[in-house]
Design an enzyme around this catalytic site. Structure first.
Site, PDB file in Angstrom:
ATOM      1  N   HIS A 146     -67.854   3.249  19.800  1.00 56.79           N
ATOM      2  CA  HIS A 146     -67.195   2.005  19.403  1.00 56.79           C
ATOM      3  C   HIS A 146     -68.152   0.819  19.384  1.00 56.79           C
ATOM      4  CE1 HIS A 146     -66.537   1.385  23.863  1.00 56.79           C
ATOM      5  NE2 HIS A 146     -66.798   0.130  23.502  1.00 56.79           N
ATOM      6  N   ASP A 150     -66.147   9.248  22.305  1.00 55.54           N
ATOM      7  CA  ASP A 150     -66.663   7.887  22.143  1.00 55.54           C
ATOM      8  C   ASP A 150     -68.156   7.823  22.445  1.00 55.54           C
ATOM      9  OD1 ASP A 150     -66.491   5.264  21.415  1.00 55.54           O
ATOM     10  OD2 ASP A 150     -65.769   4.549  23.345  1.00 55.54           O
ATOM     11  N   SER A 169     -70.406  -1.735  27.809  1.00 53.98           N
ATOM     12  CA  SER A 169     -69.987  -0.517  27.132  1.00 53.98           C
ATOM     13  C   SER A 169     -71.180   0.240  26.557  1.00 53.98           C
ATOM     14  CB  SER A 169     -69.023  -0.871  26.002  1.00 53.98           C
ATOM     15  OG  SER A 169     -68.426   0.277  25.482  1.00 53.98           O
TER      16      SER A 169
END
Length: 483
Positions: A117, A147, A220
């Site tokens: 992402h 992911d 992230s």
């Protein structure tokens, strides 16, 4: 030493005797105390060791401008709010949007791991190293299911890198350290412990480590390290009411990530094994209804055309072992199958009608089979009357019902016409419109079939009956009490 009076000596003798009686003895040996577990004296050496391998990632993409003059947020993954979007709307026409994330180098020739992402939809990816050097990166491959994404930079020199550790060795309470680019503030370190293991959020292959190490937007894709400087997780998401860290962060386990990374580096895509079954977790109620001693393994709810059906696996089987390893639950089986080699026979042990069978299944490739449709079951005779049982109002499926519900002509079973809101069936999620296709692991076409299965279960001393229920084509087993 002064002489003691007889009364004092007697008192001392009495107190000594009392202490011995109470098990407190007047021991001359030193009292042993449990040592407290303290925090590491410092994380400085570990941070210094791993910092050169951690990177900041900036991505940019052209997006359409909003027609109402308000800012536009690009569509993304469920973890979209885990990183920052920069840039405002222009006066019409496309605009460039930027996002920040983190990553880490896993080989000296420049392979970098991050979250999918973070780079999804980007047309430019820029890597910033701890030294301040910046290099453009090329996308090698992505896996939205976990992911994870793999990038590549050409540095012209060997790069510092880190290795994956064994996430299965991490215990609740172990120290961990996270590093990344929180809120665009640059390289930053936070420390905490493993709060929980085996967390599942929304994916089939989820195996998250939960940690209280501070993780915020921009972290992230960054690494979660053990105290040996090995990556045991990839920081992916947080649970937060306000978008900031409240000590509940999730890192995808390295034992999942490392296999995905190897496939993306080699093929540019994932190549997962495919068994070809629909499964669910066992529960104590289901285990009791099947006469099993423990609620472990993966319960097969449906077997379409594919490797499992060819090998003889059937609906109602409980898969207890795959490839020589015990199966704990449905998620455990899903991950084991995904990691297994394609095109090779794998031994599978199932519990079936009170006996154990070992079958050899040659796995297919999941990516090639995901779009396959599930076949319908065979036809049932027409039976117009209804039955009230187990908190349900039931009727045999007829042509009129099939037509109204858009079902295939060959669909069979007992349709749930109503559910008593006070019943166990309602509590366990059964609703009007659900279709019961099996009871007691036998097909039910008529109302009498269900009544026969209930009687058989009672005669066999069982407290519950196992039903196979379909909703919108998706099957699941439910155990209902018959007492």
């Amino acid at each position: 030493m002064p002489d003691l009076t007889p009364s004092i000596r007697a008192a001392l003798r009495s107190s000594t005797l009392l202490a011995l009686v109470l098990g407190l003895g007047l021991s001359l040996t030193p009292v042993q105390r449990a040592e407290a577990f303290g925090a590491p004296e410092s994380f400085a050496e570990l941070a210094e060791q791993i910092s050169p391998s951690v990177v900041n990632i900036t991505t940019s993409a052209m997006i359409s401008a909003p027609t109402d003059g308000m800012p536009m947020v690009p569509e993304g993954s469920p973890f979209q709010d885990f990183f920052d979007d920069f840039g405002g709307p222009g006066h019409g026409g496309p605009q460039r949007s930027e996002a920040l994330g983190s990553g880490f180098v896993v080989s000296e020739d420049g392979f970098i791991v991050t979250n999918n992402h973070v780079i999804e939809g980007a047309d430019e990816i820029l890597i910033e190293f701890y030294s301040g050097e910046k290099l453009p990166a090329k996308l090698i491959g992505t896996d939205p299911k976990t992911d994870i994404a793999v990038l590549k930079v050409e540095a012209g020199k060997p790069l510092p890198f880190v290795s994956f550790g064994d996430s299965d060795l991490m215990r609740v309470g172990d120290w961990v350290m996270a590093m990344g680019n929180p809120l665009g503030q640059g390289f930053s370190v936070s420390a905490g412990i493993v709060s929980a293991r085996g967390r599942q959020l929304s994916g089939s292959y989820d195996d998250f480590i939960q940690t209280d190490a501070a993780i915020n937007r921009g972290n992230s894709g960054g690494p979660l390290f053990n105290m040996d400087g090995q990556v045991v997780g990839v920081n992916t998401s947080i649970l937060s009411p306000n978008g900031g860290s409240i000590g509940i962060g999730f890192s995808m386990s390295s034992n999942v990530v490392s296999k995905v990374v190897d496939q993306l580096k080699q093929y540019g895509e994932t190549r997962r094994g495919w068994l070809g079954v629909r499964i669910q977790d066992m529960t104590p109620e289901i285990a009791e209804s099947m006469g099993l001693a423990e609620a472990s393994g993966a319960l097969v709810t449906d077997v379409p055309e594919g490797p499992a059906k060819e090998a003889g696996i059937a609906s109602g089987d409980v898969i207890t072992s795959f490839g020589g390893q015990p199966v704990r639950d449905a998620g455990d089986l899903t991950r084991r199958v995904a990691d297994a080699p394609i095109g090779e026979a794998v031994p599978v042990i199932v519990q079936r009608e009170g006996r154990t069978e070992t079958l050899a299944v040659t796995l297919g490739r999941r990516e090639e089979a995901e779009a396959a449709t599930m076949p319908a079951s065979s036809a049932a005779p027409d039976e117009p009357r209804q039955l009230e049982s187990l908190g349900l109002t039931l009727a045999p499926l007829d042509d009129d019902m099939r037509s109204r519900l858009g079902m295939d002509a060959s669909t069979e079973g007992l349709m749930i016409m109503a559910v008593d809101p006070a019943s166990e069936a309602y509590t366990k999620g059964l609703r009007e419109g659900d279709l019961i296709t099996e009871a007691g692991q036998s097909r039910v076409l008529r109302l009498q079939d269900l009544q026969d299965r209930i009687k058989e279960a009672k005669d066999g001393g069982r407290k519950s009956l196992l039903l196979l229920v379909r909703r919108g084509g998706d099957p699941r087993f439910v155990a209902l009490s018959i007492e």
